[in-house]
Design a protein around this motif. Structure first.
Motif, PDB file in Angstrom:
ATOM      1  N   MET A  51       8.732   2.417 -17.409  1.00  0.00           N
ATOM      2  CA  MET A  51       7.343   2.685 -17.018  1.00  0.00           C
ATOM      3  C   MET A  51       7.212   3.934 -16.157  1.00  0.00           C
ATOM      4  O   MET A  51       6.105   4.349 -15.834  1.00  0.00           O
ATOM      5  CB  MET A  51       6.808   1.501 -16.181  1.00  0.00           C
ATOM      6  N   ASN A  52       8.348   4.489 -15.768  1.00  0.00           N
ATOM      7  CA  ASN A  52       8.377   5.573 -14.777  1.00  0.00           C
ATOM      8  C   ASN A  52       7.558   5.184 -13.535  1.00  0.00           C
ATOM      9  O   ASN A  52       6.774   5.962 -13.003  1.00  0.00           O
ATOM     10  CB  ASN A  52       7.878   6.896 -15.383  1.00  0.00           C
ATOM     11  N   HIS A  53       7.784   3.968 -13.093  1.00  0.00           N
ATOM     12  CA  HIS A  53       7.108   3.463 -11.892  1.00  0.00           C
ATOM     13  C   HIS A  53       8.115   2.569 -11.174  1.00  0.00           C
ATOM     14  O   HIS A  53       8.565   1.568 -11.742  1.00  0.00           O
ATOM     15  CB  HIS A  53       5.843   2.688 -12.282  1.00  0.00           C
ATOM     16  N   HIS A  54       8.441   2.934  -9.951  1.00  0.00           N
ATOM     17  CA  HIS A  54       9.626   2.371  -9.314  1.00  0.00           C
ATOM     18  C   HIS A  54       9.289   1.632  -8.029  1.00  0.00           C
ATOM     19  O   HIS A  54       8.508   2.115  -7.210  1.00  0.00           O
ATOM     20  CB  HIS A  54      10.630   3.501  -9.027  1.00  0.00           C
ATOM     21  N   PRO A  55       9.898   0.467  -7.840  1.00  0.00           N
ATOM     22  CA  PRO A  55       9.615  -0.310  -6.629  1.00  0.00           C
ATOM     23  C   PRO A  55      10.385   0.190  -5.402  1.00  0.00           C
ATOM     24  O   PRO A  55      11.472   0.742  -5.532  1.00  0.00           O
ATOM     25  CB  PRO A  55      10.106  -1.709  -7.008  1.00  0.00           C
ATOM     26  N   LEU A 105       5.171  -2.500  -3.752  1.00  0.00           N
ATOM     27  CA  LEU A 105       4.704  -1.580  -4.788  1.00  0.00           C
ATOM     28  C   LEU A 105       3.492  -0.797  -4.299  1.00  0.00           C
ATOM     29  O   LEU A 105       2.536  -1.387  -3.797  1.00  0.00           O
ATOM     30  CB  LEU A 105       4.303  -2.364  -6.044  1.00  0.00           C
ATOM     31  N   ASN A 106       3.545   0.511  -4.446  1.00  0.00           N
ATOM     32  CA  ASN A 106       2.332   1.322  -4.402  1.00  0.00           C
ATOM     33  C   ASN A 106       2.593   2.611  -5.172  1.00  0.00           C
ATOM     34  O   ASN A 106       3.666   2.796  -5.745  1.00  0.00           O
ATOM     35  CB  ASN A 106       1.787   1.520  -2.986  1.00  0.00           C
ATOM     36  N   THR A 107       1.584   3.448  -5.232  1.00  0.00           N
ATOM     37  CA  THR A 107       1.697   4.658  -6.062  1.00  0.00           C
ATOM     38  C   THR A 107       1.588   5.882  -5.173  1.00  0.00           C
ATOM     39  O   THR A 107       0.489   6.217  -4.713  1.00  0.00           O
ATOM     40  CB  THR A 107       0.603   4.649  -7.152  1.00  0.00           C
ATOM     41  N   HIS A 108       2.722   6.509  -4.905  1.00  0.00           N
ATOM     42  CA  HIS A 108       2.678   7.685  -4.008  1.00  0.00           C
ATOM     43  C   HIS A 108       1.970   8.854  -4.671  1.00  0.00           C
ATOM     44  O   HIS A 108       1.307   9.640  -4.004  1.00  0.00           O
ATOM     45  CB  HIS A 108       4.063   8.061  -3.467  1.00  0.00           C
ATOM     46  N   ASP A 109       2.080   8.914  -6.030  1.00  0.00           N
ATOM     47  CA  ASP A 109       1.404  10.001  -6.768  1.00  0.00           C
ATOM     48  C   ASP A 109      -0.121   9.956  -6.576  1.00  0.00           C
ATOM     49  O   ASP A 109      -0.793  10.974  -6.760  1.00  0.00           O
ATOM     50  CB  ASP A 109       1.703   9.901  -8.269  1.00  0.00           C
ATOM     51  N   ALA A 110      -0.653   8.774  -6.252  1.00  0.00           N
ATOM     52  CA  ALA A 110      -2.105   8.631  -6.074  1.00  0.00           C
ATOM     53  C   ALA A 110      -2.461   8.592  -4.583  1.00  0.00           C
ATOM     54  O   ALA A 110      -3.581   8.218  -4.222  1.00  0.00           O
ATOM     55  CB  ALA A 110      -2.588   7.370  -6.768  1.00  0.00           C
TER      56      ALA A 110
HETATM   57  C1  H2B Z   1       7.789  12.442 -10.854  1.00  0.00           C
HETATM   58  C2  H2B Z   1       7.656  10.978 -11.142  1.00  0.00           C
HETATM   59  O1  H2B Z   1       7.087  10.776 -12.385  1.00  0.00           O
HETATM   60  C3  H2B Z   1       6.815  10.291 -10.111  1.00  0.00           C
HETATM   61  O2  H2B Z   1       7.318  10.553  -8.827  1.00  0.00           O
HETATM   62  C4  H2B Z   1       6.684   8.785 -10.315  1.00  0.00           C
HETATM   63  C5  H2B Z   1       7.976   8.024 -10.357  1.00  0.00           C
HETATM   64  N1  H2B Z   1       7.893   6.660  -9.886  1.00  0.00           N
HETATM   65  C6  H2B Z   1       6.898   6.242  -9.101  1.00  0.00           C
HETATM   66  N2  H2B Z   1       6.908   5.036  -8.585  1.00  0.00           N
HETATM   67  C7  H2B Z   1       5.944   4.599  -7.774  1.00  0.00           C
HETATM   68  N3  H2B Z   1       5.992   3.365  -7.294  1.00  0.00           N
HETATM   69  N4  H2B Z   1       4.923   5.410  -7.452  1.00  0.00           N
HETATM   70  C8  H2B Z   1       4.811   6.641  -7.917  1.00  0.00           C
HETATM   71  O3  H2B Z   1       3.848   7.345  -7.596  1.00  0.00           O
HETATM   72  C9  H2B Z   1       5.816   7.113  -8.793  1.00  0.00           C
HETATM   73  N5  H2B Z   1       5.774   8.306  -9.328  1.00  0.00           N
END
Ligand code: H2B
Length: 78
Positions: free
Chosen positions: A35-39, A52-57
């Motif tokens: 999922m390219n989303h990491h805990p 879990l949260n979304t650092h990209d957001a």
């Molecule tokens: C560059 C990469 O796609 C991003 O850093 C992804 C990877 N995994 C991630 N995981 C989580 N939990 N939040 C993110 O914002 C996130 N961004």
């Protein structure tokens, strides 16, 4: 139940022993990578704490976190 705190979804899972806990983490790792989303997580013996949260957001909870939480719950019992 996942609880929402500090803009994160948080849950602690408990297993029979370390091997069970690590097996669960392996399954979650494969799905997280897909999922390219990491805990964020921490493990001691049979316990796995997950946040879990979304650092990209901007470090908020997004649909990606809710989706991953749902999948993690399924993996915990599979
Ligand atoms: C560059 C990469 O796609 C991003 O850093 C992804 C990877 N995994 C991630 N995981 C989580 N939990 N939040 C993110 O914002 C996130 N961004």
């Amino acid at each position: 139940m996942w609880k929402e705190e500090d803009n994160k979804l948080k849950k602690t899972f408990q297993f029979k022993n370390f091997v069970e806990a690590f097996g669960f983490m392996t399954k979650v790792a494969i799905e997280a990578e897909r999922m390219n989303h990491h805990p964020w997580w921490a493990n001691v013996y049979n316990r796995v704490e997950i946040e879990l949260n979304t650092h990209d957001a901007g470090n908020i909870i997004t649909d990606k976190d809710r989706k991953l939480a749902e999948i993690i719950d399924k993996l915990a019992t599979s």
